[in-house]
Enzyme design. Structure first.
Site: not given
Ligand SMILES: *[C@@H]1O[C@H](CO)[C@@H](O)[C@H](O)[C@H]1NC(C)=O
Ligand SMILES: *[C@@H]1O[C@H](CO)[C@@H](O)[C@H](O)[C@H]1NC(C)=O
Ligand SMILES: *[C@@H]1O[C@H](CO)[C@@H](O)[C@H](O)[C@H]1NC(C)=O
Ligand SMILES: *[C@@H]1O[C@H](CO)[C@@H](O)[C@H](O)[C@H]1NC(C)=O
Length: 426
Positions: A51, A48
């Site tokens: 993230c 991700c």
């Protein structure tokens, strides 16, 4: 001594510390943590990008909280490995930011900035209802907050209701209590105890009879009369079920027409509070990126909109709004149902939105990085997954759009998020 050593050993086993400020948490976290610990936790997935962008901020937050001696511990966990923990916190999107305090979990849904997150930590980490013991403290709070909810009076059932509303709504706003004589003399309260909201240069007192449930009232009142709205604000506003009257204007160099729209909306917000505040929030939004996604087209600036965030619907004025009366007629039309609602989150709209989003994602990718574009198109599985995801998801995805902070190769971060989610369901 031996006990202490054991604890240290246990902790060392539990957290394979990545940095001195942020602990890496595993599935056994819930059993190992102390009952009165307060934790700020980021759930991430290895693939991700959002993230990863959050990593440096997370480190700074950890270091800052440690340096001021905050009782809040900062952790992170790979939700794809520690699935038990992710399940416990009901994590569905990445990154998910949550706080745990006295076994209650608080979900952060604001902008992923250091300031936004630290503010959340301050709110949730501190007392649910903060006591204002002096006029100075009250005045300080007034300067700090646009909207201030204060309980005035001694202990009562209303205070109990106020506290329990605060426990839930602390993720959005601060709550205070004060004795009558702490407040400025000019604040006249016809009865005590009272719940008062200070905002817009004045104050309003809650009345159960008139305003209904306290929690719903707080939710309705927690925005100023007219304010700048971004995607996060819009999402938060949607939770209260009210409609949003929006002047959509340029990001800078406002046209005369834009200024007029803003003034009109502000004037109606302020002048017709009694009539409309139960049904509408008022504000302005800069730039049309966000609304384009909702409307699935290019919206001309400036525009006036009414959004129904409960169903992704929107209303357009029947003709150009020139005067206050035009705007009032438009709002009345929305309320009495004579104005037609466009969009929505029915199945056809979702399919349309899917195609629109795919188009918006791929167009810039192809022009900037054709190889990457081909790769993306070559992974049809992700589209199928996205499709299923869109159809099954109760809440519309456009609402989760992010700020353009992490400007990226891959156009709107909305699409990145969607891809992430679809991979998750692989
Ligand atoms: C937290 O809130 C966001 C948006 O506000 C939502 O998408 C997400 O599912 C929530 N997560 C949890 C763990 O409740
Ligand atoms: C407190 O809440 C309960 C249940 O929501 C309600 O019945 C009661 O009237 C409230 N009391 C006050 C004083 O607001
Ligand atoms: C709206 O709020 C602003 C500040 O938040 C205030 O200056 C203005 O007077 C308010 N308007 C009315 C009429 O409530
Ligand atoms: C907004 O959407 C909700 C949910 O679909 C619906 O119940 C409500 O009537 C809508 N409001 C208006 C004014 O259309």
């Amino acid at each position: 001594m031996g006990l202490r050593m054991n604890t240290v050993l246990l902790l060392a086993m539990l957290f394979s510390s990545v940095s001195a400020f942020v602990d890496e948490l595993s599935d056994s976290f819930m059993e190992m943590k102390a009952a009165d610990d307060i934790w700020l936790i980021k759930f991430y997935a290895p693939w991700c990008t959002l993230c990863k962008e959050l990593d440096p901020i997370w480190h700074q937050i950890g270091s800052e909280l440690k340096s001021v001696g905050s009782p809040v511990n900062v952790g992170k966990t790979d939700a794809t490995i520690n699935t038990g923990l992710a399940k416990e916190f009901r994590v569905r999107n990445y990154p998910a930011i949550l706080m745990l305090k006295k076994d209650v979990k608080y979900n952060y849904s604001g902008p992923r900035t250091k300031k936004g997150i630290l503010d959340f930590v301050d709110r949730v980490g501190g007392p649910v209802v903060r006591s204002l013991r002096s006029l100075q403290l009250f005045q300080h709070a007034m300067i700090q907050h646009d909207v201030l909810f204060v309980y005035v009076g001694a202990t009562s059932q209303l205070k109990g209701n106020f506290t329990s509303a605060a426990e839930e709504l602390i993720i959005h706003t601060y709550f205070f209590s004060a004795a009558r004589d702490v407040l400025p003399k000019g604040v006249s309260l016809p009865f005590l105890p009272a719940v008062v909201v200070f905002k817009d240069g004045t104050f309003f007192t809650y009345s159960e009879e008139r305003d209904g449930d306290l929690k719903l009232w707080i939710n309705r009142e927690r925005f100023p009369n007219f304010s700048k709205i971004d995607s996060y604000t819009l999402y938060a506003m949607g939770e209260s079920g009210k409609l949003v009257v929006l002047a959509l204007v340029e990001e800078e160099n406002l046209h005369e027409q834009s200024l007029r729209y803003k003034r009109l909306v502000e004037k109606v917000a302020a002048g017709y509070r009694e009539t409309y505040s139960r049904n509408f929030y008022f504000g302005f939004m800069e730039g049309n990126d966000y609304i384009n996604g909702l409307v699935m087209g290019e919206v001309i600036l400036p525009s006036l909109f009414v959004l129904n965030l409960s169903n992704d619907g929107f209303f357009l004025p029947p003709s150009t709004i020139e005067t206050e009366q035009h705007l009032l007629d438009f709002l009345n039309g929305v309320l009495d149902g004579s104005s037609q609602c466009h969009g929505g989150n029915g199945i056809i709209q979702r399919v349309r939105r899917l195609f629109y989003n795919v188009k918006v994602t791929l167009t810039p990718v192809f022009s900037q990085a054709p190889l990457l574009g081909c790769f993306l198109v070559g992974v049809p599985l992700s589209f199928v997954a996205t499709f299923c995801y869109l159809c099954c998801k109760a809440r519309p995805t456009w609402i989760n759009e992010d700020d353009d902070e992490g400007v990226a190769l891959l156009a709107p971060s909305l699409q990145r998020r969607k891809k992430n989610t679809s991979k998750k369901s692989d």
